[in-house]
Design a protein around this motif. Structure first.
Motif, mmCIF file in Angstrom:
data_model
loop_
_atom_site.group_PDB
_atom_site.id
_atom_site.type_symbol
_atom_site.label_atom_id
_atom_site.label_comp_id
_atom_site.label_asym_id
_atom_site.label_seq_id
_atom_site.Cartn_x
_atom_site.Cartn_y
_atom_site.Cartn_z
ATOM 1 N N PRO A 246 0.942 -1.281 -0.419
ATOM 2 C CA PRO A 246 -0.034 -0.065 -0.125
ATOM 3 C C PRO A 246 0.779 1.243 0.127
ATOM 4 C CG PRO A 246 -0.836 -1.552 1.564
ATOM 5 C CD PRO A 246 0.526 -2.091 1.074
ATOM 6 N N VAL A 247 1.942 1.185 0.743
ATOM 7 C CA VAL A 247 2.836 2.257 0.789
ATOM 8 C C VAL A 247 3.499 2.655 -0.402
ATOM 9 C CG1 VAL A 247 4.997 3.235 1.828
ATOM 10 C CG2 VAL A 247 3.582 2.303 3.042
ATOM 11 N N ALA A 248 3.913 1.956 -1.219
ATOM 12 C CA ALA A 248 4.400 1.757 -2.490
ATOM 13 C C ALA A 248 3.320 2.492 -3.465
ATOM 14 C CB ALA A 248 5.153 0.461 -3.208
ATOM 15 N N PHE A 249 2.316 1.703 -3.660
ATOM 16 C CA PHE A 249 1.037 2.316 -4.373
ATOM 17 C C PHE A 249 0.655 3.589 -4.155
ATOM 18 C CE2 PHE A 249 -3.367 2.137 -6.077
ATOM 19 C CZ PHE A 249 -3.163 1.413 -7.196
ATOM 20 N N TRP A 250 0.671 4.095 -2.962
ATOM 21 C CA TRP A 250 0.230 5.508 -2.597
ATOM 22 C C TRP A 250 1.320 6.412 -3.025
ATOM 23 C CZ3 TRP A 250 2.906 8.859 0.555
ATOM 24 C CH2 TRP A 250 2.346 10.013 1.115
ATOM 25 N N ILE A 251 2.673 6.036 -3.041
ATOM 26 C CA ILE A 251 3.587 6.857 -3.339
ATOM 27 C C ILE A 251 3.612 7.200 -4.990
ATOM 28 C CG2 ILE A 251 6.205 7.144 -3.907
ATOM 29 C CD1 ILE A 251 6.523 5.710 -1.218
ATOM 30 N N THR A 252 3.310 5.776 -5.522
ATOM 31 C CA THR A 252 2.997 6.010 -6.973
ATOM 32 C C THR A 252 1.757 6.684 -7.670
ATOM 33 O OG1 THR A 252 3.891 3.769 -7.255
ATOM 34 C CG2 THR A 252 2.930 4.276 -9.180
ATOM 35 N N LEU A 253 0.808 6.702 -6.681
ATOM 36 C CA LEU A 253 -0.346 7.715 -7.211
ATOM 37 C C LEU A 253 -0.148 8.870 -7.005
ATOM 38 C CD1 LEU A 253 -3.368 5.242 -5.748
ATOM 39 C CD2 LEU A 253 -2.564 5.506 -8.162
ATOM 40 N N ARG A 254 0.601 9.618 -6.021
ATOM 41 C CA ARG A 254 1.121 10.751 -5.968
ATOM 42 C C ARG A 254 2.111 11.455 -6.706
ATOM 43 N NH1 ARG A 254 -0.201 13.375 -1.200
ATOM 44 N NH2 ARG A 254 1.625 14.649 -1.668
ATOM 45 N N ARG A 255 2.734 10.346 -7.096
ATOM 46 C CA ARG A 255 3.858 11.021 -8.238
ATOM 47 C C ARG A 255 3.233 11.151 -9.451
ATOM 48 N NH1 ARG A 255 7.712 9.452 -12.078
ATOM 49 N NH2 ARG A 255 9.645 10.356 -11.832
ATOM 50 N N ALA A 256 3.159 12.402 -10.124
ATOM 51 C CA ALA A 256 2.522 12.933 -11.404
ATOM 52 C C ALA A 256 3.162 11.915 -12.525
ATOM 53 C CB ALA A 256 2.689 14.226 -11.430
ATOM 54 N N GLY A 257 4.240 11.918 -12.631
ATOM 55 C CA GLY A 257 4.942 11.398 -13.696
ATOM 56 C C GLY A 257 4.791 9.773 -13.913
ATOM 57 N N GLY A 258 4.034 9.015 -13.186
ATOM 58 C CA GLY A 258 4.023 7.545 -13.188
ATOM 59 C C GLY A 258 4.924 6.992 -12.418
ATOM 60 N N ILE A 259 5.462 5.720 -12.844
ATOM 61 C CA ILE A 259 6.224 4.947 -11.840
ATOM 62 C C ILE A 259 7.671 5.485 -12.197
ATOM 63 C CG2 ILE A 259 7.448 2.959 -11.747
ATOM 64 C CD1 ILE A 259 4.809 1.395 -12.429
ATOM 65 N N GLY A 260 8.179 5.669 -13.460
ATOM 66 C CA GLY A 260 9.317 6.257 -13.709
ATOM 67 C C GLY A 260 10.329 5.528 -12.848
ATOM 68 N N PRO A 261 11.459 6.518 -11.994
ATOM 69 C CA PRO A 261 12.453 5.699 -11.203
ATOM 70 C C PRO A 261 11.925 4.883 -10.172
ATOM 71 C CG PRO A 261 12.273 7.887 -10.694
ATOM 72 C CD PRO A 261 11.274 7.715 -11.902
ATOM 73 N N LEU A 262 10.679 4.974 -10.055
ATOM 74 C CA LEU A 262 10.245 4.115 -8.886
ATOM 75 C C LEU A 262 10.271 2.600 -9.103
ATOM 76 C CD1 LEU A 262 6.872 6.061 -7.652
ATOM 77 C CD2 LEU A 262 9.113 6.011 -6.655
ATOM 78 N N TRP A 263 10.616 2.444 -10.437
ATOM 79 C CA TRP A 263 10.819 0.935 -10.802
ATOM 80 C C TRP A 263 11.647 0.301 -9.750
ATOM 81 C CZ3 TRP A 263 15.404 -1.094 -11.294
ATOM 82 C CH2 TRP A 263 16.432 -0.462 -11.928
ATOM 83 N N ALA A 264 12.696 0.786 -9.165
ATOM 84 C CA ALA A 264 13.576 0.245 -8.342
ATOM 85 C C ALA A 264 12.722 -0.232 -6.971
ATOM 86 C CB ALA A 264 14.668 0.922 -7.735
ATOM 87 N N LEU A 265 12.123 0.689 -6.674
ATOM 88 C CA LEU A 265 11.104 0.586 -5.278
ATOM 89 C C LEU A 265 10.201 -0.679 -5.515
ATOM 90 C CD1 LEU A 265 10.341 1.289 -2.540
ATOM 91 C CD2 LEU A 265 8.721 2.953 -3.477
ATOM 92 N N TRP A 266 9.490 -0.607 -6.507
ATOM 93 C CA TRP A 266 8.478 -1.709 -6.903
ATOM 94 C C TRP A 266 9.270 -3.057 -7.079
ATOM 95 C CZ3 TRP A 266 3.854 -2.419 -6.165
ATOM 96 C CH2 TRP A 266 2.925 -1.168 -5.917
ATOM 97 N N THR A 267 10.654 -3.023 -7.859
ATOM 98 C CA THR A 267 11.400 -4.466 -7.887
ATOM 99 C C THR A 267 11.643 -4.747 -6.277
ATOM 100 O OG1 THR A 267 12.395 -3.565 -9.735
ATOM 101 C CG2 THR A 267 13.383 -5.352 -8.463
ATOM 102 N N ALA A 268 12.016 -4.190 -5.388
ATOM 103 C CA ALA A 268 12.191 -4.655 -4.110
ATOM 104 C C ALA A 268 10.892 -5.197 -3.338
ATOM 105 C CB ALA A 268 12.795 -3.463 -3.294
#
Length: 588
Positions: free
Chosen positions: A413-435
């Motif tokens: 849920p935390v990773a999903f919430w961060i992704t929704l708040r980020r306007a540019g989509g996943i972008g560099p969050l792929w590393a967080l989602w990988t973990a």
């Protein structure tokens, strides 16, 4: 088109061209003997860059009465265009000549410099074999030869600024070798004196880097300064002295890198500082772990601030390509520091690691605030480092093993919430989602298979909880455009978890099959209510699993009455499911 019409059009074009030439004060005189233009006069590259070539104009004969300019004939225009294109191509090639030496020039320059070094080596060898070249004379001659090469390079700098730089580069190498040789092999100078000489040569190398505008001398200085503790033997000096020595050079090279605008200098210094200190510390003073931990922390602060100041002051924010060069030393720092922490303060190790993540985040926020511009490379670096620390220090080290399956209910849920708040989509969050995805996948497989869940609190509802989380994720992703593959993965994973929950909670095989059939019917009913075609199609997986279970497992060795009930349940489920699916697809 007729010939007369063509001639009229050509005559009109010639009149217009004559009018344009008259306004621009351009005159073309076409010789009677030839229809082609004479080639334009050659000009030097400097003149070609300073001003555009003047309009082509041939001298006109003296006439008593002025006459209208002669227009070029149609047959001559292709030749004019060809010669103009040729002149422009020659001019472009002239302008494209680089100032830097060519590959062949570099090979010849380095070859000549290497020949000087070999000649000096053979001369020294000859003196040793002959007996007239003592140790002091050898070292003095080597040092004099190195200085002579540096002076020769400075003397040739005005005539050949880049080519002359090869001689001082070899001179710096010879000076380093002379210092190390005089200390290690002949014991002519003490360790402190050799250290002072090394510092002087490093300062000279940095000055040459500025004079010749070449990173090579700065890299020599970095390599010479950080390798000195390995080569300069001496009884004096402690691990604290080494901390001070390396930290001082780290500050010097960071400031110099910012001053001259070259990231490679402080990056190489960071690598050598971490690796060199750790090697010496492990060999000579492994018990002084506080000094080692302090050094690692100091290096983290020095080079973190250097990276931030470089990006802001030089107005060169990190992009992802440059950030990739900063990630390995950052991970090297994390590994070296965590090894020390895990050996001596294991309870504090994960929290100190998360504190380093906070420090990286603060440096990123400060740099973004000061530069007032997006920093994609800095953001990418921050999320990659957070992902590594989260997976290792957070999940594998700090999180209780008995509560491991429940970690996903916090991280996802935390990773999903961060992704929704980020306007540019996943972008560099792929590393967080990988973990986060790795943590979720490990526990998902464990829950579905039922591997060692007895000691996990609330293990009886784990499969239902995972299925609910997956279905909820499917519903939230369905509200956004795109993401078909993600939705499909979520819904099918949810079905598998729900069926595993029925297996774990229910005892009778026929009851489990009935639960699976009800799950398939529920999916079809919800899909009709929400007009969700993907959810309806996914129910076919549950129907197929139910049929396979009844036919291959439930009927095997069952009593006749149980077989009848199983088949009736299967038939009713399939029949109702067929009607629902027919309505969903619109077939009759």
């Amino acid at each position: 088109m007729s010939t007369d019409n063509m001639e009229e059009r050509l005559a009109a074009l010639e009149r217009r061209l004559a009018q344009i030439e008259e306004r621009l004060d351009v005159r073309f005189v076409w010789p009677q003997s030839s229809r082609t233009m004479p080639p334009p006069p050659e000009s030097s590259p400097g003149q070609a860059q300073q001003a555009s070539p003047p309009p082509l104009q041939a001298p006109r004969p003296q006439q008593a009465h002025p006459q209208a300019p002669a227009a070029p004939s149609p047959a001559a225009r292709p030749a004019v265009a060809a010669r103009s294109a040729s002149a422009q191509a020659v001019l472009a090639r002239t302008r494209a000549v680089p100032d830097s030496p060519s590959f062949a020039t570099s090979i010849l320059g380095w070859g000549g410099a290497a020949a000087f070094v070999l000649a000096a080596a053979y001369l020294i060898r000859l003196g040793i074999d002959s007996g007239w070249l003592t140790a002091l004379v050898q070292i003095a001659a080597a040092a004099a030869g190195g200085l002579l090469l540096i002076v020769a390079g400075l003397w040739l700098r005005d005539a050949h600024p880049r080519y002359a730089g090869y001689l001082p580069a070899c001179g710096i190498v010879i000076l380093f070798l002379a210092i190390y040789g005089g200390h290690l092999y002949y014991a002519l100078i003490s360790a402190k004196t050799a250290t002072l000489f090394v510092i002087g040569v490093c300062a000279l190398s940095l000055w040459l880097c500025r004079v010749f505008d070449s990173e090579l001398y700065a890299l020599f200085a970095v390599a010479g300064s950080y390798s000195a503790p390995f080569l300069l033997a001496g009884d004096g000096g402690s691990i604290t002295d080494l901390v001070i020595y390396y930290s001082a050079w780290s500050v010097v090279f960071s400031i110099y890198a910012i001053w001259c605008g070259r990231r490679l200098i402080y990056l190489l210094a960071l690598y050598l500082a971490l690796i060199g200190f750790d090697a010496i510390w492990q060999m000579h003073a492994p018990t002084e772990w506080i000094a080692g931990l302090s050094f690692q922390t100091v290096q983290f602060v020095i080079f973190g601030i250097a990276t931030m100041v470089f990006s802001v002051r030089r107005q060169q924010p990190l992009d992802e390509a440059v950030a990739m060069l900063h990630l390995p030393p950052l991970l090297l720092f994390y590994v070296l520091q965590y090894v020390v922490l895990a050996q001596h303060v294991p309870d504090l190790a994960p929290w100190i690691s998360f504190a380093s993540v906070v420090a990286v985040g603060l440096l990123y926020l400060i740099a973004r605030r000061l530069s007032d511009a997006p920093l994609p490379g800095g953001e990418w670096l921050l999320w990659c480092y957070l992902a590594v620390v989260l997976l290792h220090a957070g999940y594998l080290e700090a999180w209780p093993s008995d509560w491991a399956p429940w970690a996903s209910f916090i991280l996802v849920p935390v990773a999903f919430w961060i992704t929704l708040r980020r306007a540019g989509g996943i972008g560099p969050l792929w590393a967080l989602w990988t973990a986060v995805g790795a943590i979720f996948l490990l526990n998902y497989v464990r829950v579905v298979v039922g591997f060692k869940l007895e000691q996990v609190p609330g293990h009886t509802i784990l499969a239902i909880a995972y299925a609910a989380m997956l279905y909820l994720g499917y519903a939230m992703v369905s509200r956004r455009e795109g993401g078909r593959e993600t939705r499909m993965l979520l819904v099918y994973a949810g079905h598998v978890s729900a069926m595993a929950a029925a297996v774990h909670l229910l005892d009778a095989a026929i009851v489990v099959s009935t639960a699976w059939g009800l799950l398939a019917l529920a999916c079809l009913g919800i899909s009709m209510w929400r007009s969700d075609r993907m959810l309806g199609q996914s129910s076919l997986l549950v129907f197929g699993a139910t049929a396979g279970k009844v036919l291959l497992y439930d009927l095997s060795g069952a009593q006749p009455l149980a077989r009848i009930i199983s088949l009736v349940v299967l038939g009713v489920t399939f029949y109702i499911g067929g009607m629902f699916y027919q309505r969903l697809t619109g077939a009759r």
